[in-house]
Design an enzyme around this catalytic site. Structure first.
Site, mmCIF file in Angstrom:
data_model
loop_
_atom_site.group_PDB
_atom_site.id
_atom_site.type_symbol
_atom_site.label_atom_id
_atom_site.label_comp_id
_atom_site.label_asym_id
_atom_site.label_seq_id
_atom_site.Cartn_x
_atom_site.Cartn_y
_atom_site.Cartn_z
ATOM 1 N N SER A 114 0.857 -1.192 0.000
ATOM 2 C CA SER A 114 0.000 0.000 0.000
ATOM 3 C C SER A 114 0.886 1.233 0.000
ATOM 4 O O SER A 114 2.052 1.162 0.440
ATOM 5 C CB SER A 114 -0.851 -0.007 1.280
ATOM 6 O OG SER A 114 -1.513 1.225 1.434
ATOM 7 N N TYR A 134 -1.564 -0.752 10.487
ATOM 8 C CA TYR A 134 -1.833 -1.135 9.086
ATOM 9 C C TYR A 134 -0.591 -0.820 8.243
ATOM 10 O O TYR A 134 -0.120 -1.657 7.483
ATOM 11 C CB TYR A 134 -3.055 -0.378 8.552
ATOM 12 C CG TYR A 134 -3.275 -0.570 7.062
ATOM 13 C CD1 TYR A 134 -3.832 -1.751 6.571
ATOM 14 C CD2 TYR A 134 -2.908 0.418 6.139
ATOM 15 C CE1 TYR A 134 -4.017 -1.937 5.199
ATOM 16 C CE2 TYR A 134 -3.097 0.235 4.780
ATOM 17 C CZ TYR A 134 -3.647 -0.937 4.312
ATOM 18 O OH TYR A 134 -3.827 -1.129 2.960
#
Ligand SMILES: NC(=O)c1ccc[n+]([C@@H]2O[C@H](COP(=O)([O-])OP(=O)(O)OC[C@H]3O[C@@H](n4cnc5c(N)ncnc54)[C@H](O)[C@@H]3O)[C@@H](O)[C@H]2O)c1
Length: 268
Positions: A142, A155
């Site tokens: 990501s 995350y």
């Protein structure tokens, strides 16, 4: 690796980018094994396969279950004879909470799915992939794996772990038949917040106008194009391209800009 007539496994194939990866691979005449923890959404993906339905096999699997993944390898080989590629896409985000207040339970859930799930897939399938004439591993990290977002620190750490796992694997596999790519999507318009069991935080009007999200179908097309070109890094979306550059030139400035922009994620 060209995907036509290859057998490719996609995790998280029930929703968002995973669903579009499945449909895009089918449109290119790949055979696809789609897995997901959510049976209803995986069935929906299968329902969208149309005349390519016979090229698709689905399995309901939780990627944090190592023995289920080991069985998946056996089942996939029984069904198709071999697997040429895996796309580790399944993932969740964390509650929008600072590390100081985040419970270990939530931290472990994110790390187990995003990092250990990806690792179990790789360690289970790599010995088989090494026996194929050509093979490919694609891991979805990501933009949050190289850029800190407040309220998504764990995350980000899980995606940074996926980044380094993938880059290390690439170095270890140079000279073998197995190609490796890491993917850095920016903001993509999916239901990841809801699918992660979270409420979508209210976004100020100015921010929602400023943040342009990419359609998951476009993201899937960019990922498969990158896979077919054997790219080392596949950057998805203009936001990710811009921040990738900004982070290299001025890492603290980039972090500070995102921290201000995403402040609404952490009210109070
Ligand atoms: N949406 C974004 O803006 C964005 C940005 C950067 C990276 N990503 C990453 O892209 C990937 C796909 O995200 P998305 O936005 O399409 O999300 P999504 O929620 O639409 O799809 C993720 C899928 O993974 C499945 N999944 C979750 N936990 C699982 C488990 N334990 N076992 C098996 N399947 C499981 C979910 O059921 C869901 O179908 C994720 O890894 C995410 O972190 C997303």
């Amino acid at each position: 690796m060209k995907v036509q007539n290859k057998t490719i496994l996609v995790t998280g194939g029930g929703s968002g980018m995973g669903r579009e990866l499945v449909l895009h691979l089918l449109s290119k005449d790949a055979k696809v094994i789609a897995i997901d923890i959510n049976e209803a959404s995986l069935n929906e993906t299968a329902g969208l396969a149309g005349d390519k339905r016979s090229l698709l096999t689905t399995f309901i699997i939780d990627i944090t279950n190592k023995s289920a993944i080991e069985k998946l390898l056996t089942d996939a080989i029984a069904e198709f004879g071999y697997v040429d590629g895996i796309i580790n896409n399944a993932g969740i985000i964390q509650p929008f909470i600072k590390v100081n207040e985040l419970k270990y339970e939530a931290i472990e859930r994110v790390m187990n799915i995003n990092f250990y799930g990806t690792l179990y897939m790789i360690k289970t399938f790599l010995p088989h992939l090494l026996t194929r004439p050509e093979a490919h591993i694609v891991n979805i990290s990501s933009m949050g794996g190289f850029l800190p977002v407040p309220g998504q620190t764990i995350y980000g750490a899980s995606k940074a772990a996926v980044k380094l796992l993938t880059e290390g694997l690439h170095s270890e596999l140079i000279g073998t038949n197995v190609k490796v790519s890491v993917v850095f999507p920016g903001a993509v318009n999916t239901n990841i917040t809801k699918n992660s069991g979270l409420n979508v935080p209210a976004q100020p009007a100015a921010e929602s106008k400023a943040i342009k999200t990419l359609l998951p179908a476009k993201a899937a097309q960019i990922i498969i194009d990158g896979m077919e070109k054997n790219l080392y890094r596949i950057i998805v979306g203009r936001d990710a391209l811009f921040m990738d550059l900004f982070c290299r030139l001025n890492p603290k400035g980039a972090a500070s800009m995102i921290s201000k922009k995403m402040k609404y994620l952490l009210p109070g």
